[in-house]
Write a protein that holds these residues in place. Structure first.
Motif, PDB file in Angstrom:
ATOM      1  N   ILE A   1       0.853  -1.209   0.000  1.00  0.00           N
ATOM      2  CA  ILE A   1       0.000   0.000   0.000  1.00  0.00           C
ATOM      3  C   ILE A   1       0.884   1.254   0.000  1.00  0.00           C
ATOM      4  N   HIS A   2       1.920   1.239   0.853  1.00  0.00           N
ATOM      5  CA  HIS A   2       2.780   2.422   0.923  1.00  0.00           C
ATOM      6  C   HIS A   2       3.561   2.616  -0.382  1.00  0.00           C
ATOM      7  N   ALA A   3       4.044   1.491  -0.927  1.00  0.00           N
ATOM      8  CA  ALA A   3       4.850   1.587  -2.157  1.00  0.00           C
ATOM      9  C   ALA A   3       4.006   2.119  -3.318  1.00  0.00           C
ATOM     10  N   VAL A   4       2.822   1.570  -3.519  1.00  0.00           N
ATOM     11  CA  VAL A   4       2.042   2.020  -4.686  1.00  0.00           C
ATOM     12  C   VAL A   4       1.568   3.462  -4.509  1.00  0.00           C
ATOM     13  N   SER A   5       1.336   3.868  -3.247  1.00  0.00           N
ATOM     14  CA  SER A   5       0.935   5.275  -3.081  1.00  0.00           C
ATOM     15  C   SER A   5       2.142   6.198  -3.238  1.00  0.00           C
ATOM     16  N   THR A   6       3.348   5.659  -3.064  1.00  0.00           N
ATOM     17  CA  THR A   6       4.570   6.446  -3.318  1.00  0.00           C
ATOM     18  C   THR A   6       4.858   6.534  -4.817  1.00  0.00           C
ATOM     19  N   GLY A   7       4.277   5.614  -5.588  1.00  0.00           N
ATOM     20  CA  GLY A   7       4.494   5.655  -7.044  1.00  0.00           C
ATOM     21  C   GLY A   7       5.151   4.414  -7.621  1.00  0.00           C
ATOM     22  N   TYR A   8       5.477   3.409  -6.767  1.00  0.00           N
ATOM     23  CA  TYR A   8       6.044   2.158  -7.282  1.00  0.00           C
ATOM     24  C   TYR A   8       5.024   1.525  -8.240  1.00  0.00           C
ATOM     25  N   LYS A   9       5.535   0.976  -9.353  1.00  0.00           N
ATOM     26  CA  LYS A   9       4.650   0.343 -10.338  1.00  0.00           C
ATOM     27  C   LYS A   9       4.861  -1.170 -10.425  1.00  0.00           C
ATOM     28  N   LEU A  10       5.996  -1.642  -9.898  1.00  0.00           N
ATOM     29  CA  LEU A  10       6.388  -3.049 -10.064  1.00  0.00           C
ATOM     30  C   LEU A  10       6.487  -3.723  -8.693  1.00  0.00           C
ATOM     31  N   LEU A  11       5.863  -4.906  -8.578  1.00  0.00           N
ATOM     32  CA  LEU A  11       5.913  -5.683  -7.335  1.00  0.00           C
ATOM     33  C   LEU A  11       6.421  -7.068  -7.658  1.00  0.00           C
ATOM     34  N   ASP A  12       7.413  -7.543  -6.888  1.00  0.00           N
ATOM     35  CA  ASP A  12       8.023  -8.852  -7.166  1.00  0.00           C
ATOM     36  C   ASP A  12       7.767  -9.813  -6.007  1.00  0.00           C
ATOM     37  N   THR A  13       6.879 -10.789  -6.251  1.00  0.00           N
ATOM     38  CA  THR A  13       6.616 -11.788  -5.225  1.00  0.00           C
ATOM     39  C   THR A  13       6.905 -13.168  -5.796  1.00  0.00           C
ATOM     40  N   ALA A  14       6.524 -14.211  -5.065  1.00  0.00           N
ATOM     41  CA  ALA A  14       6.762 -15.589  -5.506  1.00  0.00           C
ATOM     42  C   ALA A  14       5.898 -16.508  -4.653  1.00  0.00           C
ATOM     43  N   GLU A  15       5.585 -17.659  -5.240  1.00  0.00           N
ATOM     44  CA  GLU A  15       4.887 -18.704  -4.475  1.00  0.00           C
ATOM     45  C   GLU A  15       5.668 -18.965  -3.182  1.00  0.00           C
ATOM     46  N   PHE A  16       6.994 -19.068  -3.296  1.00  0.00           N
ATOM     47  CA  PHE A  16       7.869 -19.405  -2.170  1.00  0.00           C
ATOM     48  C   PHE A  16       7.801 -18.376  -1.038  1.00  0.00           C
ATOM     49  N   TYR A  17       7.491 -17.120  -1.341  1.00  0.00           N
ATOM     50  CA  TYR A  17       7.515 -16.072  -0.313  1.00  0.00           C
ATOM     51  C   TYR A  17       6.302 -16.151   0.624  1.00  0.00           C
ATOM     52  N   GLY A  18       5.264 -16.864   0.162  1.00  0.00           N
ATOM     53  CA  GLY A  18       4.090 -17.047   1.018  1.00  0.00           C
ATOM     54  C   GLY A  18       3.303 -15.772   1.256  1.00  0.00           C
ATOM     55  N   ASN A  19       3.472 -14.776   0.398  1.00  0.00           N
ATOM     56  CA  ASN A  19       2.740 -13.519   0.651  1.00  0.00           C
ATOM     57  C   ASN A  19       1.980 -13.005  -0.581  1.00  0.00           C
ATOM     58  N   GLU A  20       1.649 -13.931  -1.503  1.00  0.00           N
ATOM     59  CA  GLU A  20       0.914 -13.472  -2.691  1.00  0.00           C
ATOM     60  C   GLU A  20      -0.440 -12.875  -2.294  1.00  0.00           C
ATOM     61  N   ALA A  21      -1.105 -13.474  -1.297  1.00  0.00           N
ATOM     62  CA  ALA A  21      -2.411 -12.948  -0.874  1.00  0.00           C
ATOM     63  C   ALA A  21      -2.257 -11.542  -0.290  1.00  0.00           C
ATOM     64  N   ASP A  22      -1.163 -11.333   0.441  1.00  0.00           N
ATOM     65  CA  ASP A  22      -0.906 -10.003   1.031  1.00  0.00           C
ATOM     66  C   ASP A  22      -0.653  -8.966  -0.059  1.00  0.00           C
ATOM     67  N   VAL A  23       0.107  -9.394  -1.092  1.00  0.00           N
ATOM     68  CA  VAL A  23       0.379  -8.486  -2.209  1.00  0.00           C
ATOM     69  C   VAL A  23      -0.947  -8.126  -2.887  1.00  0.00           C
ATOM     70  N   GLY A  24      -1.773  -9.136  -3.103  1.00  0.00           N
ATOM     71  CA  GLY A  24      -3.080  -8.898  -3.731  1.00  0.00           C
ATOM     72  C   GLY A  24      -3.936  -7.929  -2.919  1.00  0.00           C
ATOM     73  N   ARG A  25      -3.963  -8.135  -1.598  1.00  0.00           N
ATOM     74  CA  ARG A  25      -4.750  -7.230  -0.742  1.00  0.00           C
ATOM     75  C   ARG A  25      -4.174  -5.820  -0.784  1.00  0.00           C
ATOM     76  N   GLY A  26      -2.842  -5.740  -0.792  1.00  0.00           N
ATOM     77  CA  GLY A  26      -2.194  -4.421  -0.858  1.00  0.00           C
ATOM     78  C   GLY A  26      -2.590  -3.692  -2.133  1.00  0.00           C
ATOM     79  N   ILE A  27      -2.656  -4.449  -3.239  1.00  0.00           N
ATOM     80  CA  ILE A  27      -3.045  -3.828  -4.517  1.00  0.00           C
ATOM     81  C   ILE A  27      -4.487  -3.336  -4.424  1.00  0.00           C
ATOM     82  N   LYS A  28      -5.358  -4.177  -3.884  1.00  0.00           N
ATOM     83  CA  LYS A  28      -6.782  -3.798  -3.771  1.00  0.00           C
ATOM     84  C   LYS A  28      -6.986  -2.572  -2.884  1.00  0.00           C
ATOM     85  N   ASN A  29      -6.198  -2.505  -1.809  1.00  0.00           N
ATOM     86  CA  ASN A  29      -6.386  -1.422  -0.833  1.00  0.00           C
ATOM     87  C   ASN A  29      -5.443  -0.241  -1.076  1.00  0.00           C
TER      88      ASN A  29
END
Ligand SMILES: NC(=O)c1ccc[n+]([C@@H]2O[C@H](COP(=O)([O-])OP(=O)(O)OC[C@H]3O[C@@H](n4cnc5c(N)ncnc54)[C@H](OP(=O)(O)O)[C@@H]3O)[C@@H](O)[C@H]2O)c1
Length: 284
Positions: free
Chosen positions: A47-75
């Protein structure tokens, strides 16, 4: 959106054109060890990164946080199509790729993935995995496909299998891990180079030379290392879960490293902060 064919990012919106015509941001947020869980660190970092202007997010199945990334994008208050989301498949295999991709997409809940990467060649079955990824691309579920931690010999084996050239190879890149042979091969073959662990996971931020260069440029050691990646034309994805550091890491576009600094950083001895599957034997 600006497209920068030279690959030197001028700001957070700079993009590079991949070999399949898709354009990709040159700067983003790494998500490894960003945490996970409802309302947790990873979601807030996004949430903080996209509101700062970040356009690219790098996650992975292995990181176990894809759902968090998705929620961050939504919110995060930014349109999904204005963001570029990368995720990776941990253990290879045709069926596994199809099954795990569906799980990743469900977790992310963002409709499609911009770039899907084979996380590493070390588990083998790269050819069949890559074919499965190409099918996902044909189905419109993935915009681009690529690899990570591939050495020249791995890329050559994919080519010999008659498969289309990957769009991206994501590898460890910083002054102590320059992987010049892989970078050169990628550039000659139209594969865009994406660097990971640009801050050496924090391990070289107190290096004497880096501290001296930072003082001379009136920048932080982290900004010096990120700028080194920017000036080498690598897509770069420094990780931070801290709002202040997420912002600080973006102040890398309006200044450059002087010649002495570049000479010192380019001359650092080989050392790795991460695993190195680039040198594993080809296992098919
Ligand atoms: N494909 C692969 O095999 C692979 C392997 C490794 C990494 N990656 C990707 O690359 C991304 C980046 O690499 P990484 O996470 O290994 O490490 P990194 O980005 O090199 O370093 C992250 C570390 O630096 C700290 N940091 C961030 N900004 C800072 C600043 N301005 N000042 C001081 N410390 C700072 C972070 O702490 P705070 O969070 O507390 O700020 C964290 O401890 C990963 O998150 C992941 O997305 C891919």
């Amino acid at each position: 959106m600006k497209e920068d064919m030279s690959s030197i990012a001028k700001d957070l919106t700079s993009r590079v054109k991949l070999n399949d015509g898709v354009t990709m941001p040159l700067f983003g947020l790494g998500m490894y060890l960003s945490g996970s869980g409802q309302g947790g660190q990873a979601e807030h970092a996004v949430i903080h990164a996209v509101s700062t202007g970040y356009k690219l997010l790098d996650t992975a199945e292995f990181y176990g946080n894809e759902a968090d990334v998705g929620r961050g994008i939504k919110n995060g208050g930014v349109k999904r199509e204005d963001l570029f989301v990368v995720t990776k498949l941990w253990e290879n295999g045709y069926d596994r790729c199809k099954k795990i991709f569906n799980k990743s997409l469900k977790m992310l809940d963002i409709g499609y993935v911009d770039l899907y990467l084979i996380h590493s060649p070390s588990t083998g079955k790269c050819v069949e995995t890559y074919k499965a990824m190409l099918e996902l691309k044909q189905e419109g579920l993935v915009r681009s496909v690529g690899v990570s931690n591939f050495g020249v010999h791995h890329l050559e084996r994919l080519r010999e299998a008659g498969l289309p050239t990957p769009s991206v190879n994501q590898i460890e890149l910083h002054p102590w891990q320059q992987k010049k042979d892989i970078v050169e091969y990628c550039r000659q073959n139209g594969i865009t180079v994406m660097g990971y662990s640009p801050l050496t996971k924090g391990q070289k931020l107190s290096d004497k030379s880096v501290l001296e260069i930072a003082k001379r440029h009136n920048k932080s050691p982290a900004q010096i290392l990120i700028r080194w990646s920017v000036e080498h034309g690598f897509i770069t994805i420094p990780k931070s879960s801290d709002p202040g550091r997420i912002e600080q890491n973006t102040d890398v576009f309006s200044w450059s490293l002087d010649q002495d600094a570049l000479k010192i950083l380019n001359g650092m001895p080989d050392w790795s902060c991460s695993w190195n599957p680039c040198i594993t034997p080809w296992r098919g």
